[in-house]
Write an enzyme that holds these catalytic residues in place. Structure first.
Site, short mmCIF file in Angstrom:
data_model
loop_
_atom_site.label_atom_id
_atom_site.label_comp_id
_atom_site.label_asym_id
_atom_site.label_seq_id
_atom_site.Cartn_x
_atom_site.Cartn_y
_atom_site.Cartn_z
N GLU A 1 -10.93 -1.65 3.87
CA GLU A 1 -9.61 -1.15 4.22
C GLU A 1 -9.38 0.22 3.56
O GLU A 1 -10.14 0.67 2.72
CB GLU A 1 -8.54 -2.13 3.73
CG GLU A 1 -8.72 -3.55 4.25
CD GLU A 1 -7.58 -4.47 3.85
OE1 GLU A 1 -7.07 -5.16 4.73
OE2 GLU A 1 -7.22 -4.51 2.67
N ASP B 1 0.78 -1.24 0.00
CA ASP B 1 0.00 0.00 0.00
C ASP B 1 0.82 1.29 0.00
O ASP B 1 1.79 1.42 0.74
CB ASP B 1 -0.88 0.08 1.25
CG ASP B 1 -1.71 -1.14 1.48
OD1 ASP B 1 -1.69 -2.05 0.64
OD2 ASP B 1 -2.38 -1.20 2.51
#
Length: 511
Positions: A237, A65
């Site tokens: 998320e 990420d």
């Protein structure tokens, strides 16, 4: 993030590569951390097979990420989930890179590593202009998930432009006793004069919204949940709550990454459009989920902070279904091309468009035009010297068409246009290149709406060594897919409707 969305964030350390200084992160006892990474990643690494030439990758080891993205004094800071010790997920730390143009990146030593509270998962960074936290005006402050026996939220601050960080002595700032609270995305909400934090609830499938006047003491303001009948059990998320000005009014968009439960399979990023009153986000009535990207490989994307009216987005170009198995070494994973998010209208409703940022012009070469010749294949680049390129097609929607990108070994990516149903389909299988590394990588048909009201479809296709990003109608539809041909696709054929086409090589960012 991992399948359970493990991520890190912490703003980190800017370092002067020319002076050869290692970035240092300090905890509350001022203990120095010395991440295991070379001070100066070598550009000699950037010519491996499948190494992207116009996308950010770490010099080596695992990345997922994007984290802590903040724009400061002309510099874009990109932190990212990183394993500095291996080429698989684990030992989550924050890698760090900076850019002045969103294209060329300078990688710095690891910004922050785990401490007694656990790994450093995803999060965000802010500039505390008015010294609300008491660390000084214009201090860079990182907010991130500490992931140990539970997922809790922590902060660290820098008073020297990110060269060093000090962990707040009273971490965690939000205590928690489970693994269902992560990925804090923080921004200043001027109307309510407070910091707003969005936190993902993982398998609880929701977003918590918190407020604070000082970044240290937080109050829970609300929760956002939305029933998605076709996706009853997924993880939520990487939230990002973003404001847009549209026709003189403020609209809000909430980005949420989900895994599993993406648009096709595995990972994906959806969004909701609505209003935010300083405490609660309320989504408009729409046929959710709406998707930022219709491909397999655009996940966990968020936007840079402190960019004024621009909403610049970056995603992780991978999918948890096969993320640790893709054939990359000594690095693993790339980021998407940066996109500028915009609100656009389609059939009377608002959607997000995500065209590639204008900074791509700085590395693009001149356009070359080709004749419209049906059913003929022509070479569009020199595969030995041109490392990446953009194809721009304008194709009529009065009949079906087929677009094929291929190379000399007849490895090919086929793109089909269904004119009547306004649909685009790609096929990713053994014909596109390497595929045997994971049976979950092969997806016979990846469908997406064209998202255009025009009688002519404009397609922009960005091709790199191991990816193809397809954008329709200036980003109203985006489809991002990894591919692993033995050499870059250097030929094009189009059949079906009338079309015009032009191609331009894009210079390598490693040159």
């Amino acid at each position: 993030m991992k399948n359970w969305c493990t991520k890190l964030f912490m703003v980190a350390t800017l370092m002067s590569a020319s002076l050869g200084r290692r970035c240092i992160v300090k905890n509350d006892q001022n203990k120095k951390e010395n991440p295991s990474i070379d001070d100066h990643p070598s550009n000699e690494l950037f010519n491996e097979q499948f190494r992207p030439q116009i996308h950010f990758t770490p010099s080596k080891n695992w990345m997922n990420d994007p984290n802590g993205m903040i724009y400061v004094d002309g510099t874009y800071h990109l932190f990212f989930q990183h394993n500095p010790e291996a080429n698989v997920w684990g030992n989550m730390s924050w890698g760090h890179a900076t850019s002045t143009d969103l294209m060329h990146w300078t990688e710095h030593p690891v910004a922050i590593t785990r401490d007694e509270l656990g790994d450093v998962f995803s999060g965000s960074a802010v500039i505390d202009k008015y010294n609300t936290a008491g660390f000084g005006n214009d201090t860079m402050i990182a907010i991130f998930t500490s992931a140990g026996s539970a997922q809790q939220q922590s902060i660290a601050y820098s008073i020297d432009d990110g060269l060093t960080f000090t962990r707040y002595e009273n971490n965690p700032i939000i205590k928690n006793d489970n693994d269902l609270q992560r990925d804090p995305k923080v921004f200043w909400h001027e109307e309510s004069k407070q910091w707003i934090m969005c936190l993902a609830q993982g398998w609880k499938m929701g977003i918590e919204i918190w407020g604070s006047s000082d970044l240290k003491n937080w109050n829970k303001l609300s929760e956002f949940k939305h029933d998605l009948p076709d996706r009853p059990k997924i993880q939520w998320e990487c939230p990002d709550l973003i404001s847009f000005e549209y026709n003189g009014k403020k609209k809000w968009v909430l980005l949420v990454s989900v895994n599993p439960g993406g648009y096709i399979v595995g990972s994906g990023t959806m969004y909701f459009i609505g209003d935010f009153d300083g405490k609660k986000f309320t989504a408009e009535e729409r046929n959710y989920p709406l998707w930022i990207d219709y491909g397999m490989d655009n996940y966990a994307g968020v936007t840079w902070g402190n960019t004024g009216d621009r909403r610049v987005f970056l995603g992780w170009m991978n999918n948890w279904e096969y993320a640790e198995k893709i054939p990359n070494s000594p690095w693993r994973s790339a980021m998407t091309l940066p996109r500028e998010l915009k609100l656009k209208e389609l059939n009377g409703e608002l959607i997000i468009s995500s065209p590639v940022v204008k900074e791509i012009e700085g590395i693009a070469k001149k356009w070359n035009k080709f004749e419209s010749i049906n059913d003929s294949k022509f070479r569009i680049i020199n595969g030995k010297t041109d490392k990446a390129y953009q194809v721009q097609l304008n194709i009529e929607l009065n009949k079906d068409s087929t677009i094929t990108l291929s190379n000399s070994k007849d490895e090919k990516l086929i793109i089909e246009i269904d004119a009547a149903n306004r649909k685009l389909t790609t096929h990713r299988d053994e014909k596109t290149g390497q595929s045997e590394f994971s049976d979950k990588y092969v997806v016979k048909s990846i469908d997406a709406p064209l998202n255009t009201e025009s009688s002519t479809l404009k397609l922009d296709i960005y091709v790199d060594q191991s990816s193809v990003e397809i954008l329709s109608d200036d980003g109203r539809m985006s489809m991002t897919n990894l591919v692993f041909p033995s050499s870059i696709y250097d030929s094009l054929s189009v059949s079906g409707a009338k079309y015009t086409v032009k191609v331009r090589p894009i210079k390598s960012i490693h040159a």
